[in-house]
Motif scaffolding. Structure first.
Motif, mmCIF file in Angstrom:
data_model
loop_
_atom_site.group_PDB
_atom_site.id
_atom_site.type_symbol
_atom_site.label_atom_id
_atom_site.label_comp_id
_atom_site.label_asym_id
_atom_site.label_seq_id
_atom_site.Cartn_x
_atom_site.Cartn_y
_atom_site.Cartn_z
ATOM 1 N N ASP A 91 3.095 9.021 -8.735
ATOM 2 C CA ASP A 91 4.398 8.791 -9.373
ATOM 3 C C ASP A 91 5.519 8.740 -8.343
ATOM 4 O O ASP A 91 6.415 7.898 -8.424
ATOM 5 N N THR A 92 5.477 9.628 -7.377
ATOM 6 C CA THR A 92 6.493 9.675 -6.328
ATOM 7 C C THR A 92 6.492 8.383 -5.512
ATOM 8 O O THR A 92 7.559 7.825 -5.216
ATOM 9 N N ILE A 93 5.316 7.900 -5.169
ATOM 10 C CA ILE A 93 5.213 6.656 -4.404
ATOM 11 C C ILE A 93 5.748 5.485 -5.218
ATOM 12 O O ILE A 93 6.537 4.675 -4.717
ATOM 13 N N ASP B 133 4.897 2.395 5.180
ATOM 14 C CA ASP B 133 5.600 2.952 6.343
ATOM 15 C C ASP B 133 7.101 2.707 6.221
ATOM 16 O O ASP B 133 7.913 3.563 6.567
ATOM 17 N N TYR B 134 7.461 1.525 5.740
ATOM 18 C CA TYR B 134 8.872 1.175 5.559
ATOM 19 C C TYR B 134 9.537 2.141 4.577
ATOM 20 O O TYR B 134 10.640 2.628 4.809
ATOM 21 N N VAL B 135 8.850 2.426 3.495
ATOM 22 C CA VAL B 135 9.398 3.328 2.475
ATOM 23 C C VAL B 135 9.503 4.748 3.035
ATOM 24 O O VAL B 135 10.476 5.452 2.775
ATOM 25 N N GLN C 276 9.952 5.524 6.171
ATOM 26 C CA GLN C 276 11.000 5.544 7.188
ATOM 27 C C GLN C 276 12.403 5.452 6.599
ATOM 28 O O GLN C 276 13.299 6.180 6.999
ATOM 29 N N TYR C 277 12.606 4.551 5.641
ATOM 30 C CA TYR C 277 13.960 4.257 5.165
ATOM 31 C C TYR C 277 14.325 4.875 3.819
ATOM 32 O O TYR C 277 15.494 4.912 3.455
ATOM 33 N N TYR C 278 13.323 5.350 3.069
ATOM 34 C CA TYR C 278 13.604 5.906 1.746
ATOM 35 C C TYR C 278 13.156 7.358 1.605
ATOM 36 O O TYR C 278 13.186 7.919 0.514
ATOM 37 N N GLY C 279 12.735 7.958 2.694
ATOM 38 C CA GLY C 279 12.413 9.377 2.696
ATOM 39 C C GLY C 279 11.127 9.768 1.987
ATOM 40 O O GLY C 279 10.911 10.941 1.705
ATOM 41 N N LEU C 280 10.266 8.798 1.705
ATOM 42 C CA LEU C 280 8.990 9.115 1.070
ATOM 43 C C LEU C 280 8.159 9.951 2.032
ATOM 44 O O LEU C 280 8.033 9.620 3.208
ATOM 45 N N GLN C 281 7.607 11.039 1.528
ATOM 46 C CA GLN C 281 6.761 11.902 2.344
ATOM 47 C C GLN C 281 5.373 11.948 1.724
ATOM 48 O O GLN C 281 5.211 12.364 0.580
ATOM 49 N N ILE C 282 4.410 11.506 2.503
ATOM 50 C CA ILE C 282 3.015 11.508 2.071
ATOM 51 C C ILE C 282 2.239 12.418 3.007
ATOM 52 O O ILE C 282 2.347 12.300 4.226
ATOM 53 N N TYR D 274 -4.165 12.905 1.561
ATOM 54 C CA TYR D 274 -4.334 11.720 0.716
ATOM 55 C C TYR D 274 -4.556 10.458 1.546
ATOM 56 O O TYR D 274 -3.950 10.291 2.598
ATOM 57 N N ASP D 275 -5.397 9.585 1.023
ATOM 58 C CA ASP D 275 -5.498 8.207 1.496
ATOM 59 C C ASP D 275 -4.726 7.369 0.491
ATOM 60 O O ASP D 275 -4.952 7.479 -0.721
ATOM 61 N N VAL D 276 -3.805 6.555 0.988
ATOM 62 C CA VAL D 276 -3.008 5.714 0.114
ATOM 63 C C VAL D 276 -3.263 4.256 0.493
ATOM 64 O O VAL D 276 -3.121 3.874 1.655
ATOM 65 N N PHE D 277 -3.636 3.473 -0.490
ATOM 66 C CA PHE D 277 -3.892 2.048 -0.295
ATOM 67 C C PHE D 277 -2.778 1.270 -0.978
ATOM 68 O O PHE D 277 -2.491 1.485 -2.151
ATOM 69 N N TYR D 278 -2.152 0.390 -0.218
ATOM 70 C CA TYR D 278 -0.965 -0.342 -0.674
ATOM 71 C C TYR D 278 -1.224 -1.823 -0.465
ATOM 72 O O TYR D 278 -1.335 -2.281 0.662
ATOM 73 N N GLU D 279 -1.361 -2.537 -1.557
ATOM 74 C CA GLU D 279 -1.634 -3.974 -1.480
ATOM 75 C C GLU D 279 -0.483 -4.734 -2.111
ATOM 76 O O GLU D 279 -0.218 -4.598 -3.298
ATOM 77 N N ILE D 280 0.201 -5.524 -1.291
ATOM 78 C CA ILE D 280 1.320 -6.307 -1.788
ATOM 79 C C ILE D 280 0.887 -7.774 -1.869
ATOM 80 O O ILE D 280 0.220 -8.280 -0.977
ATOM 81 N N PHE D 281 1.252 -8.412 -2.967
ATOM 82 C CA PHE D 281 0.866 -9.795 -3.202
ATOM 83 C C PHE D 281 2.036 -10.738 -2.953
ATOM 84 O O PHE D 281 1.881 -11.806 -2.400
#
Length: 86
Positions: A24-26, A45-47, A49-55, A60-67
């Motif tokens: 939910d946080t992501i 990584d962008y989020v 760096q610039y939006y303060g997201l902390q993972i 956790y392994d986070v998979f991020y696929e952008i289309f």
């Protein structure tokens, strides 16, 4: 034995809730970026760096696929198996 099963079940419920909170946080951070910039971020990584997201990358392994910049990315969070590494 029953108490141990109850403790295990409570632990599993807590782990599932933690995983859901991380997902939910992501999602919220990615949506916030989209709302501000008009496109979804190319990387997590962008989020971070610039939006303060902390993972917690150790947990956790986070998979991020952008289309495309205007389509919500597919985000999958999986908890690493920490018991086997201890």
């Amino acid at each position: 034995a029953i108490k141990r099963r109850q403790e295990d079940a409570a632990y599993e419920r807590q782990q599932a809730e933690n995983l859901k909170q991380m997902e939910d946080t992501i999602h919220k951070a990615v949506l916030n970026c989209y709302a501000i910039e008009g496109s979804y971020p190319a990387t997590l990584d962008y989020v971070e760096q610039y939006y303060g997201l902390q993972i917690d990358h150790d947990r956790y392994d986070v998979f991020y696929e952008i289309f495309a910049q205007n389509i919500m990315p597919e985000i999958t969070v999986i908890e690493k198996d920490t018991e086997s590494s201890q």
